[in-house]
Scaffold this active site. Structure first.
Site, PDB file in Angstrom:
ATOM      1  N   SER A   1      42.963  39.413  40.587  1.00  0.00           N
ATOM      2  CA  SER A   1      42.743  40.253  41.760  1.00  0.00           C
ATOM      3  C   SER A   1      44.081  40.623  42.383  1.00  0.00           C
ATOM      4  O   SER A   1      44.828  39.745  42.827  1.00  0.00           O
ATOM      5  CB  SER A   1      41.895  39.511  42.787  1.00  0.00           C
ATOM      6  OG  SER A   1      42.019  40.158  44.041  1.00  0.00           O
TER       7      SER A   1
ATOM      8  N   HIS B   1      41.371  43.383  38.610  1.00  0.00           N
ATOM      9  CA  HIS B   1      40.344  43.367  39.662  1.00  0.00           C
ATOM     10  C   HIS B   1      40.923  43.996  40.930  1.00  0.00           C
ATOM     11  O   HIS B   1      41.947  43.562  41.444  1.00  0.00           O
ATOM     12  CB  HIS B   1      39.898  41.932  39.932  1.00  0.00           C
ATOM     13  CG  HIS B   1      38.740  41.807  40.864  1.00  0.00           C
ATOM     14  ND1 HIS B   1      37.437  41.997  40.470  1.00  0.00           N
ATOM     15  CD2 HIS B   1      38.690  41.513  42.186  1.00  0.00           C
ATOM     16  CE1 HIS B   1      36.622  41.810  41.505  1.00  0.00           C
ATOM     17  NE2 HIS B   1      37.356  41.525  42.574  1.00  0.00           N
TER      18      HIS B   1
ATOM     19  N   ASP C   1      40.180  45.059  44.747  1.00  0.00           N
ATOM     20  CA  ASP C   1      39.312  44.791  45.900  1.00  0.00           C
ATOM     21  C   ASP C   1      39.486  45.874  46.955  1.00  0.00           C
ATOM     22  O   ASP C   1      40.548  45.984  47.570  1.00  0.00           O
ATOM     23  CB  ASP C   1      39.670  43.431  46.510  1.00  0.00           C
ATOM     24  CG  ASP C   1      39.181  42.275  45.657  1.00  0.00           C
ATOM     25  OD1 ASP C   1      37.973  42.241  45.342  1.00  0.00           O
ATOM     26  OD2 ASP C   1      40.000  41.404  45.306  1.00  0.00           O
TER      27      ASP C   1
ATOM     28  N   MET D   1      38.348  47.210  50.533  1.00  0.00           N
ATOM     29  CA  MET D   1      37.729  46.711  51.778  1.00  0.00           C
ATOM     30  C   MET D   1      37.907  47.735  52.891  1.00  0.00           C
ATOM     31  O   MET D   1      38.971  48.359  52.987  1.00  0.00           O
ATOM     32  CB  MET D   1      38.392  45.400  52.198  1.00  0.00           C
ATOM     33  CG  MET D   1      38.380  44.338  51.125  1.00  0.00           C
ATOM     34  SD  MET D   1      39.037  42.780  51.756  1.00  0.00           S
ATOM     35  CE  MET D   1      39.056  41.797  50.253  1.00  0.00           C
TER      36      MET D   1
ATOM     37  N   HIS E   1      35.900  46.353  42.832  1.00  0.00           N
ATOM     38  CA  HIS E   1      34.920  45.631  43.651  1.00  0.00           C
ATOM     39  C   HIS E   1      34.905  46.276  45.037  1.00  0.00           C
ATOM     40  O   HIS E   1      35.855  46.120  45.802  1.00  0.00           O
ATOM     41  CB  HIS E   1      35.354  44.155  43.697  1.00  0.00           C
ATOM     42  CG  HIS E   1      34.525  43.286  44.579  1.00  0.00           C
ATOM     43  ND1 HIS E   1      34.921  42.018  44.966  1.00  0.00           N
ATOM     44  CD2 HIS E   1      33.303  43.478  45.156  1.00  0.00           C
ATOM     45  CE1 HIS E   1      33.995  41.477  45.730  1.00  0.00           C
ATOM     46  NE2 HIS E   1      33.005  42.348  45.873  1.00  0.00           N
TER      47      HIS E   1
ATOM     48  N   MET F   1      33.883  46.585  48.719  1.00  0.00           N
ATOM     49  CA  MET F   1      33.365  45.891  49.900  1.00  0.00           C
ATOM     50  C   MET F   1      33.420  46.907  51.032  1.00  0.00           C
ATOM     51  O   MET F   1      34.197  46.767  51.993  1.00  0.00           O
ATOM     52  CB  MET F   1      34.218  44.636  50.172  1.00  0.00           C
ATOM     53  CG  MET F   1      33.941  43.530  49.160  1.00  0.00           C
ATOM     54  SD  MET F   1      35.275  42.325  49.032  1.00  0.00           S
ATOM     55  CE  MET F   1      36.364  43.179  47.914  1.00  0.00           C
TER      56      MET F   1
ATOM     57  N   MET G   1      29.745  36.060  44.144  1.00  0.00           N
ATOM     58  CA  MET G   1      30.817  35.717  45.083  1.00  0.00           C
ATOM     59  C   MET G   1      30.732  34.225  45.382  1.00  0.00           C
ATOM     60  O   MET G   1      29.712  33.746  45.892  1.00  0.00           O
ATOM     61  CB  MET G   1      30.670  36.504  46.388  1.00  0.00           C
ATOM     62  CG  MET G   1      30.923  38.007  46.288  1.00  0.00           C
ATOM     63  SD  MET G   1      32.525  38.466  45.609  1.00  0.00           S
ATOM     64  CE  MET G   1      33.658  37.636  46.721  1.00  0.00           C
TER      65      MET G   1
ATOM     66  N   PHE H   1      38.721  37.923  52.059  1.00  0.00           N
ATOM     67  CA  PHE H   1      40.069  37.352  52.002  1.00  0.00           C
ATOM     68  C   PHE H   1      40.274  36.540  50.725  1.00  0.00           C
ATOM     69  O   PHE H   1      39.335  35.918  50.228  1.00  0.00           O
ATOM     70  CB  PHE H   1      40.308  36.435  53.214  1.00  0.00           C
ATOM     71  CG  PHE H   1      40.123  37.152  54.515  1.00  0.00           C
ATOM     72  CD1 PHE H   1      41.147  37.922  55.048  1.00  0.00           C
ATOM     73  CD2 PHE H   1      38.903  37.105  55.182  1.00  0.00           C
ATOM     74  CE1 PHE H   1      40.968  38.626  56.238  1.00  0.00           C
ATOM     75  CE2 PHE H   1      38.708  37.806  56.377  1.00  0.00           C
ATOM     76  CZ  PHE H   1      39.744  38.562  56.903  1.00  0.00           C
TER      77      PHE H   1
ATOM     78  N   GLY I   1      42.329  33.316  48.803  1.00  0.00           N
ATOM     79  CA  GLY I   1      42.790  31.990  49.183  1.00  0.00           C
ATOM     80  C   GLY I   1      41.745  31.094  49.832  1.00  0.00           C
ATOM     81  O   GLY I   1      42.090  30.076  50.427  1.00  0.00           O
TER      82      GLY I   1
ATOM     83  N   ASP J   1      33.818  35.339  41.520  1.00  0.00           N
ATOM     84  CA  ASP J   1      34.963  35.797  42.321  1.00  0.00           C
ATOM     85  C   ASP J   1      35.088  34.963  43.593  1.00  0.00           C
ATOM     86  O   ASP J   1      34.163  34.940  44.417  1.00  0.00           O
ATOM     87  CB  ASP J   1      34.726  37.277  42.673  1.00  0.00           C
ATOM     88  CG  ASP J   1      35.862  37.919  43.455  1.00  0.00           C
ATOM     89  OD1 ASP J   1      36.911  37.289  43.646  1.00  0.00           O
ATOM     90  OD2 ASP J   1      35.676  39.093  43.866  1.00  0.00           O
TER      91      ASP J   1
ATOM     92  N   GLY K   1      38.034  31.681  45.011  1.00  0.00           N
ATOM     93  CA  GLY K   1      38.362  30.262  44.913  1.00  0.00           C
ATOM     94  C   GLY K   1      38.438  29.729  43.494  1.00  0.00           C
ATOM     95  O   GLY K   1      38.314  28.523  43.279  1.00  0.00           O
TER      96      GLY K   1
HETATM   97  C1  DX5 Z   1      37.556  38.311  48.164  1.00  0.00           C
HETATM   98  C2  DX5 Z   1      37.877  39.117  46.942  1.00  0.00           C
HETATM   99  C3  DX5 Z   1      38.473  38.335  45.846  1.00  0.00           C
HETATM  100  C4  DX5 Z   1      39.762  37.638  46.177  1.00  0.00           C
HETATM  101  C5  DX5 Z   1      39.822  36.371  45.394  1.00  0.00           C
HETATM  102  O1  DX5 Z   1      36.813  39.088  49.020  1.00  0.00           O
HETATM  103  O2  DX5 Z   1      36.731  39.760  46.456  1.00  0.00           O
HETATM  104  O3  DX5 Z   1      38.606  39.132  44.673  1.00  0.00           O
HETATM  105  O4  DX5 Z   1      40.905  38.391  45.898  1.00  0.00           O
HETATM  106  O5  DX5 Z   1      40.938  35.673  45.803  1.00  0.00           O
HETATM  107  P1  DX5 Z   1      41.131  34.125  45.427  1.00  0.00           P
HETATM  108  O6  DX5 Z   1      41.143  34.040  43.942  1.00  0.00           O
HETATM  109  O7  DX5 Z   1      42.449  33.814  46.048  1.00  0.00           O
HETATM  110  O8  DX5 Z   1      39.989  33.381  46.050  1.00  0.00           O
HETATM  111 ZN    ZN Z   2      36.779  40.791  44.472  1.00  0.00          ZN
END
Ligand code: DX5
Ligand code: ZN
Length: 218
Positions: free
Chosen positions: A9, A34, A36, A38, A67, A69, A138, A144, A146, A176, A178
């Site tokens: 990502s 990937h 993201d 948002m 992805h 959001m 998810m 976010f 981390g 996706d 953690g």
């Molecule tokens: C969160 C995103 C993820 C995110 C994962 O909303 O969809 O793709 O970047 O980040 P880590 O791998 O750090 O949890």
């Molecule tokens: Zn994502």
């Protein structure tokens, strides 16, 4: 080479040099990229949209696993296709006409995916399972990078693995949030075939990307 797709990502990349970062993870062994998106409304964070994705497209030949959001989705489907998205994944909560959204994504030549928040039940994909190419579970609440992996999502992955196998279709089951060397093996045992990872791939800087990606493979 394992059959597990690793989709780093770019949310965890250096946004000031995104093109270069994509070339680095491509070279380091990423299977997909990937992306993201948002909107600060569907999730409490903002990233970027189609114009930036279009500028990033020439930096790699690897598939863009986008992805969304954002809500609504439908007015932007053409723009994401034009920007070079290969997979376009949407959340069911983003609009009232999920089937129409999925059809529109396919009509534009992209693979449609459905993303399930931790609180969204697996069964929501049932009426559309024959129309989609990917299910994204998810394992954190979106918004976010981390965050910590939510273990209860492993049960949902197991349930979806069974449901996908019943169809006999090659639907990708992606996870996706953690993911790291501790949680990725659990998700793979539960049945995923694709892993998204942000912080686990980008940690330590560019010299570590190849090792970080390799460490996520079984
Ligand atoms: C969160 C995103 C993820 C995110 C994962 O909303 O969809 O793709 O970047 O980040 P880590 O791998 O750090 O949890
Ligand atoms: Zn994502």
């Amino acid at each position: 080479m394992s059959d597990i797709v690793i989709s780093p990502s770019i949310l965890s990349a250096d946004f000031a040099e995104l093109g270069e970062e994509i070339r680095r993870i491509d070279k380091a062994g990423a299977d997909w990229i990937h992306v993201d998106v948002m909107d600060g409304h569907f999730v409490p964070n903002l990233t970027f949209g189609p114009p930036i994705i279009k500028k990033l497209r020439p930096h790699t030949d690897k598939p863009f696993d986008v992805h969304l959001m954002i809500a609504p989705v439908d007015p932007y489907i053409d723009a994401f296709a034009d920007a070079g998205a290969n997979i376009l994944t949407v959340h069911p909560e983003a609009g009232p006409h999920l089937h129409r959204t999925i059809q529109s994504i396919r009509a534009k030549g992209m693979k449609p995916g459905i993303a399930l928040n931790p609180g969204t039940p697996a069964e929501i994909i049932d009426p559309l399972i024959d129309d989609i190419d990917l299910i994204l579970v998810m394992s954190v609440n979106p918004g976010f990078g981390g965050q910590s992996f939510i273990d209860s999502q492993l049960r949902k992955i197991e349930k979806l693995r069974k449901r996908i196998d019943e169809t006999g279709r090659d639907i990708i089951l992606e996870v996706d949030g953690g993911l790291n060397t501790e949680t990725a093996p659990k998700a793979i045992s539960a049945g995923v075939t694709a892993i998204v990872a942000g912080s686990a791939v980008f940690k330590g800087g560019p010299d570590h990307y190849a090792d970080n990606i390799a460490a996520l493979r079984p």
